[in-house]
Design a protein around this motif. Sequence first.
Motif, PDB file in Angstrom:
ATOM      1  N   GLY A  96      39.040  36.606  27.396  1.00  0.00           N
ATOM      2  CA  GLY A  96      39.540  36.867  28.733  1.00  0.00           C
ATOM      3  C   GLY A  96      38.658  36.326  29.840  1.00  0.00           C
ATOM      4  O   GLY A  96      37.617  35.703  29.610  1.00  0.00           O
ATOM      5  N   PHE A  97      39.079  36.597  31.073  1.00  0.00           N
ATOM      6  CA  PHE A  97      38.461  36.002  32.254  1.00  0.00           C
ATOM      7  C   PHE A  97      37.485  36.931  32.963  1.00  0.00           C
ATOM      8  O   PHE A  97      36.886  36.539  33.974  1.00  0.00           O
ATOM      9  CB  PHE A  97      39.544  35.573  33.247  1.00  0.00           C
ATOM     10  N   SER A  98      37.304  38.168  32.476  1.00  0.00           N
ATOM     11  CA  SER A  98      36.348  39.071  33.112  1.00  0.00           C
ATOM     12  C   SER A  98      34.912  38.659  32.782  1.00  0.00           C
ATOM     13  O   SER A  98      34.675  37.782  31.946  1.00  0.00           O
ATOM     14  CB  SER A  98      36.597  40.513  32.651  1.00  0.00           C
ATOM     15  N   ASN A  99      33.967  39.327  33.455  1.00  0.00           N
ATOM     16  CA  ASN A  99      32.540  39.094  33.199  1.00  0.00           C
ATOM     17  C   ASN A  99      32.155  37.617  33.383  1.00  0.00           C
ATOM     18  O   ASN A  99      31.326  37.073  32.650  1.00  0.00           O
ATOM     19  CB  ASN A  99      32.170  39.559  31.782  1.00  0.00           C
ATOM     20  N   GLY A 100      32.774  36.973  34.365  1.00  0.00           N
ATOM     21  CA  GLY A 100      32.477  35.561  34.631  1.00  0.00           C
ATOM     22  C   GLY A 100      33.198  34.594  33.731  1.00  0.00           C
ATOM     23  O   GLY A 100      33.006  33.379  33.838  1.00  0.00           O
ATOM     24  N   GLY A 101      34.042  35.113  32.841  1.00  0.00           N
ATOM     25  CA  GLY A 101      34.705  34.245  31.878  1.00  0.00           C
ATOM     26  C   GLY A 101      35.709  33.295  32.483  1.00  0.00           C
ATOM     27  O   GLY A 101      35.923  32.204  31.955  1.00  0.00           O
ATOM     28  N   GLY A 102      36.348  33.688  33.591  1.00  0.00           N
ATOM     29  CA  GLY A 102      37.368  32.841  34.183  1.00  0.00           C
ATOM     30  C   GLY A 102      36.843  31.468  34.566  1.00  0.00           C
ATOM     31  O   GLY A 102      37.437  30.439  34.235  1.00  0.00           O
ATOM     32  N   GLU A 103      35.720  31.449  35.253  1.00  0.00           N
ATOM     33  CA  GLU A 103      35.148  30.168  35.674  1.00  0.00           C
ATOM     34  C   GLU A 103      34.726  29.335  34.478  1.00  0.00           C
ATOM     35  O   GLU A 103      34.938  28.111  34.440  1.00  0.00           O
ATOM     36  CB  GLU A 103      33.952  30.421  36.596  1.00  0.00           C
ATOM     37  N   ILE A 104      34.125  29.989  33.483  1.00  0.00           N
ATOM     38  CA  ILE A 104      33.661  29.263  32.299  1.00  0.00           C
ATOM     39  C   ILE A 104      34.839  28.713  31.511  1.00  0.00           C
ATOM     40  O   ILE A 104      34.834  27.551  31.070  1.00  0.00           O
ATOM     41  CB  ILE A 104      32.791  30.187  31.427  1.00  0.00           C
ATOM     42  N   PHE A 105      35.876  29.540  31.329  1.00  0.00           N
ATOM     43  CA  PHE A 105      37.060  29.122  30.583  1.00  0.00           C
ATOM     44  C   PHE A 105      37.732  27.941  31.280  1.00  0.00           C
ATOM     45  O   PHE A 105      38.082  26.931  30.639  1.00  0.00           O
ATOM     46  CB  PHE A 105      38.025  30.303  30.478  1.00  0.00           C
TER      47      PHE A 105
END
Length: 548
Positions: A472-481
Amino acid sequence: MRLGFLGAIALLLGAAAANAQDAPEFTPESVRAHVTFLADDLLEGRQTGTRGYDIAANYVAAQFAALGLTPAGDDGNWMQAVPLREARLDGTPIFTLTVGGETIRREHGQDVLMGPSLAEARQTVEAPLVFVGYGLDRPDLGFDDYAGLDVEGAIVVTVSGFPVGTPSELGAHLGREKATMAEARGAIGMIQVRSRSDMERLPWERIIQLGYGDRPSLSWVGPDGTPFDRAPGIRTGAFLGQPLSERLFAGAPQSLEQILDVAAQEGGKPRGFALDATARIERNSTWHDIDSANVVAMLPGSDPALADEYVLMTAHLDGLGVRDAGPDDDENADLIRNGAMDNAAGVATMIEVARALTESGERPRRPILFAALTGEEDGLLGSDYLARNPVVEEGEVVAVVNFDMPVLLYDFTDVVAFGAENSSLGPIVAEAANSVDVTLAPDPIPEEGVFTRSDHYRFVQQGVPAVFLATGFSNGGGEIFQNFLATHYHQPSDDLALPFNWEAGAKFAAVNYRIVRAIADADTRPLWYQDNFFGDEFAPDAPRAPAP
């Protein structure tokens, strides 16, 4: 005592929680070991039909054998052979557009892309053009783009995608069915112009860079030697860039700009009309038959009453191989698309879940199938073949859990469970995620149509409930994904030099283990929800669970 639906779900979730407490350990080192082998340069990107793919298939088979699984391929072997035909362009296709008496000629790559044909080695098709909006023909669902239009013998022109605001999974499905809808109306070809959102997400220059226009076409081949085609009546097609799309609508009742204005609005549905235009597409193709294989194994269940109900785990093993050198590449350029994340990471997840199931100390109640699939990157071919040519004789697959490109670059704290809301798989997935302090999140990229783009979907089309998890995109995941998609997806940089978070790989395997275990141990097989589109579309006579 006969339990109601809520009571059955409570028992099912209780079983999931108990299994979570007893789950075997998942180690970062084990996930890393599988990815390291499968994404090595020596396998040259694992392209379907290559030696590198065959090496990867043998590696997976060896892992299955070491776990004590049962071969479930052809004739008691690990491999299910998938006969394939590959078509490549022979020479340069020509696209000729005549609009209001003016003729415009373009070669493939010059603001137009045309793929090879698997059905006609030498082809010239010329026909009038009819604009059909998004090209969606499902009046029962509120999509009536062909109303009042005659497209018999015509080439239809469609806007890419589906109306803004359409539920992403429904829209993705309908978008993939445009060719069959056009064929049913008598069209013989399709031309696509791009919506603004598509142009923003994937500029034309990026399409050329990724080499989408020069990839071969593949299909699996039936016993009569005919390549499978979902819409054989659609003989030809083209994909237009912005300048040529604008020329196509010159003098039309609406300009391209006006059409795209409507398409950009919430619920906007551009209306169709006949065009004062014809298109002529000339292309030659060469064919080559190749063999590849799905790797299929089985873990027998412990409950004789459930012996014919199989849970299937899938992960595509193939990649995109070695890309051609471009004009900007020097002699030392890295051209191998190793597919470390896409999908060595998914295969590693499946192997580790299989290991955990065999080492848990108690076999699951239902039998479990494990399939490392070929041809995903070429149109979900291995999964389509397996779905239509099942390896179970008297049983049936009752649920599919798919593993494809978990982005293991950060400590994810949520997952996106594509397909979970369609069936009683949803509560299982939620409980499994919660057991390791991971939450469920809605689809953060609905415009990508992810639900229809991976192997589980071929089983959905056969009426089987399925789920596919993504980090998922939480915990900074959105930008990384999103950065991974923009920079590394389908590129040579998707390799072991990426900053993998191997602990995230272990966590992802743990979540999926709990899902699979809970499905396999539940008293009741997964059921489509009442009034769910996919259940109604593909399994109209199957029993239902009440919608939540």
